[in-house]
Design a protein around this motif. Structure first.
Motif, PDB file in Angstrom:
ATOM      1  N   ASN A 112      20.612 -29.524  37.230  1.00 58.45           N
ATOM      2  CA  ASN A 112      20.652 -30.595  36.697  1.00 58.45           C
ATOM      3  C   ASN A 112      19.957 -32.007  37.509  1.00 58.45           C
ATOM      4  OD1 ASN A 112      20.988 -32.414  34.347  1.00 58.45           O
ATOM      5  ND2 ASN A 112      23.495 -32.549  34.662  1.00 58.45           N
ATOM      6  N   PHE A 113      18.875 -31.641  37.980  1.00 52.55           N
ATOM      7  CA  PHE A 113      18.429 -32.625  38.750  1.00 52.55           C
ATOM      8  C   PHE A 113      18.179 -34.091  38.431  1.00 52.55           C
ATOM      9  CE2 PHE A 113      14.120 -34.175  41.291  1.00 52.55           C
ATOM     10  CZ  PHE A 113      14.904 -34.702  42.405  1.00 52.55           C
ATOM     11  N   LEU A 114      18.513 -35.113  39.308  1.00 54.84           N
ATOM     12  CA  LEU A 114      18.706 -36.662  38.843  1.00 54.84           C
ATOM     13  C   LEU A 114      19.968 -36.781  38.103  1.00 54.84           C
ATOM     14  CD1 LEU A 114      14.985 -37.429  37.903  1.00 54.84           C
ATOM     15  CD2 LEU A 114      16.155 -37.555  40.002  1.00 54.84           C
ATOM     16  N   HIS A 115      20.846 -35.807  37.822  1.00 52.03           N
ATOM     17  CA  HIS A 115      22.028 -36.096  37.210  1.00 52.03           C
ATOM     18  C   HIS A 115      23.013 -37.395  37.710  1.00 52.03           C
ATOM     19  CE1 HIS A 115      26.040 -35.541  35.095  1.00 52.03           C
ATOM     20  NE2 HIS A 115      26.547 -35.533  36.202  1.00 52.03           N
ATOM     21  N   ASP A 116      22.779 -37.472  39.107  1.00 46.25           N
ATOM     22  CA  ASP A 116      23.886 -38.297  39.706  1.00 46.25           C
ATOM     23  C   ASP A 116      23.253 -39.779  39.491  1.00 46.25           C
ATOM     24  OD1 ASP A 116      26.017 -36.962  41.010  1.00 46.25           O
ATOM     25  OD2 ASP A 116      24.379 -36.166  42.328  1.00 46.25           O
ATOM     26  N   TRP A 117      21.794 -39.954  39.038  1.00 40.66           N
ATOM     27  CA  TRP A 117      21.382 -41.387  38.921  1.00 40.66           C
ATOM     28  C   TRP A 117      21.814 -41.954  37.776  1.00 40.66           C
ATOM     29  CZ3 TRP A 117      16.003 -42.405  41.114  1.00 40.66           C
ATOM     30  CH2 TRP A 117      15.629 -41.725  42.069  1.00 40.66           C
ATOM     31  N   THR A 118      22.372 -41.170  36.633  1.00 41.43           N
ATOM     32  CA  THR A 118      22.997 -41.896  35.434  1.00 41.43           C
ATOM     33  C   THR A 118      23.939 -43.074  35.540  1.00 41.43           C
ATOM     34  OG1 THR A 118      24.465 -40.259  35.185  1.00 41.43           O
ATOM     35  CG2 THR A 118      22.045 -40.106  34.233  1.00 41.43           C
ATOM     36  N   LYS A 119      24.609 -42.831  36.483  1.00 44.41           N
ATOM     37  CA  LYS A 119      25.783 -43.795  36.719  1.00 44.41           C
ATOM     38  C   LYS A 119      25.338 -45.410  36.745  1.00 44.41           C
ATOM     39  CE  LYS A 119      30.045 -45.050  37.004  1.00 44.41           C
ATOM     40  NZ  LYS A 119      31.082 -44.686  36.241  1.00 44.41           N
ATOM     41  N   VAL A 120      24.081 -45.503  37.276  1.00 45.30           N
ATOM     42  CA  VAL A 120      23.717 -47.002  37.295  1.00 45.30           C
ATOM     43  C   VAL A 120      23.653 -47.507  35.928  1.00 45.30           C
ATOM     44  CG1 VAL A 120      21.922 -48.548  38.365  1.00 45.30           C
ATOM     45  CG2 VAL A 120      22.650 -46.289  39.533  1.00 45.30           C
ATOM     46  N   SER A 121      22.985 -46.763  34.953  1.00 46.90           N
ATOM     47  CA  SER A 121      22.720 -47.143  33.851  1.00 46.90           C
ATOM     48  C   SER A 121      23.937 -47.329  32.824  1.00 46.90           C
ATOM     49  CB  SER A 121      21.437 -46.313  33.039  1.00 46.90           C
ATOM     50  OG  SER A 121      22.002 -45.015  32.945  1.00 46.90           O
ATOM     51  N   HIS A 122      24.835 -46.367  33.406  1.00 45.23           N
ATOM     52  CA  HIS A 122      25.999 -46.337  32.249  1.00 45.23           C
ATOM     53  C   HIS A 122      27.329 -47.050  32.802  1.00 45.23           C
ATOM     54  CE1 HIS A 122      24.783 -41.942  31.055  1.00 45.23           C
ATOM     55  NE2 HIS A 122      24.096 -42.830  30.524  1.00 45.23           N
ATOM     56  N   CYS A 123      26.968 -47.711  33.819  1.00 43.59           N
ATOM     57  CA  CYS A 123      28.162 -48.729  34.287  1.00 43.59           C
ATOM     58  C   CYS A 123      28.441 -49.983  33.406  1.00 43.59           C
ATOM     59  CB  CYS A 123      27.709 -49.328  35.746  1.00 43.59           C
ATOM     60  SG  CYS A 123      29.213 -50.384  36.600  1.00 43.59           S
ATOM     61  N   GLN A 124      29.708 -50.126  32.952  1.00 45.93           N
ATOM     62  CA  GLN A 124      29.998 -51.056  32.027  1.00 45.93           C
ATOM     63  C   GLN A 124      29.674 -52.676  32.744  1.00 45.93           C
ATOM     64  OE1 GLN A 124      34.092 -49.337  30.916  1.00 45.93           O
ATOM     65  NE2 GLN A 124      33.333 -50.013  29.152  1.00 45.93           N
TER      66      GLN A 124
END
Length: 287
Positions: A112-124
């Protein structure tokens, strides 16, 4: 519990300790980033990418640490806004190519390469990117995942993946097109050419441009300003603005209206309007 309260001297001291128990992580030691609490009211989190020898190339380890810090700050009720920055030479010169080079299609899928990148865009909570120097490839994509981009006068933005025999993989072709339009995004993605901070501001990619030495200070000031409002309402407003990029106009208008209606169930909406009528500063409680 009573024994702890006695040691601290009062129940109020104990309550203060418990309310701030989640803040001790701000001194947590990371290898690839630095994190601290800053701002006039100590309610702005500052995360600094810290791989200077690699121009802050975004390795898996760095992105995992960034994701961890964001999760901690998101759960800290005292943090109103977050600033992500790098050095004056580079915000982030891209993903770590040496780390990425041996990857195969199977590895990308299975890990699941780049999975850890999603937190930035999902942060409330609102995130401000303070970009000095190079923001290329993954660095440009990381900046675009943030809600607001401030840039230093010498900043450079680009998606040079085409020169490496690949394409943007963390939203470059999608977010860039939505922000600056198809023609300019296509030119940047197909040529790998960089644009200056001034061009980025003119195209709407960047909100404001500052002298490099003033950039982080101005980003923190912006966080301070956001922090004067209700954190609850700020998060609702962020969600409403983001919906404009993900829905049709009519769907977005309907979503906005319902979110507007929802604010009338909050104490902060009542306090804000009451304070305005009474001509006094509002005292928001994030409720």
């Amino acid at each position: 519990m009573a024994t702890i309260a006695k040691i601290l001297g009062s129940r109020s001291s104990l309550r203060l300790l418990l309310n701030n128990r989640n803040r001790f992580y701000s001194s947590k030691s990371y290898e690839f980033i630095k994190s601290e609490i800053v701002g006039a009211k100590s309610n702005v989190a500052l995360i600094t990418l810290n791989r200077p020898k690699a121009l802050n190339a975004l390795s898996n380890g760095l992105m995992k640490e960034l994701s961890d810090a964001l999760e901690q700050y998101e759960n800290d009720k005292n943090v109103a806004a977050i600033v992500i920055t790098g050095s004056e030479k580079a915000f982030a010169a891209g993903a770590d190519i040496k780390e990425m080079q041996p990857n195969t299609y199977e590895k990308c899928i299975m890990n699941n390469f780049l999975h850890d990148w999603t937190k930035v865009s999902h942060c409330q909570k609102p995130i401000i990117a303070a970009v000095n120097g190079y923001a290329l490839g993954g660095g440009c994509e990381l900046a675009m995942m943030c809600d607001i981009i401030y840039a230093g006068e010498k900043a450079k933005f680009g998606q040079p993946e085409i020169a490496l025999g690949t394409i943007p993989g963390a939203g470059g072709s999608q977010r860039l097109t939505r922000i600056i339009g198809k023609s300019k995004a296509m030119e940047m993605c197909l040529t790998g050419n960089m644009i200056s901070a001034q061009e980025a501001e003119q195209s709407g990619l960047v909100s404001k441009v500052f002298p490099p030495e003033k950039l982080v200070e101005e980003a923190i000031k912006l966080g301070d300003k956001i922090g004067t409002h209700s954190n609850l309402i700020v998060q609702i407003c962020k969600e409403a603005v983001n919906s404009a990029y993900e829905t049709t106009l009519q769907q977005g208008l309907n979503f906005e209206r319902r979110q507007f209606h929802a604010t009338f169930s909050t104490k902060d909406r009542k306090e804000g309007m009451t304070a305005f009528v009474e001509k006094r500063p509002a005292n928001f409680t994030n409720e």
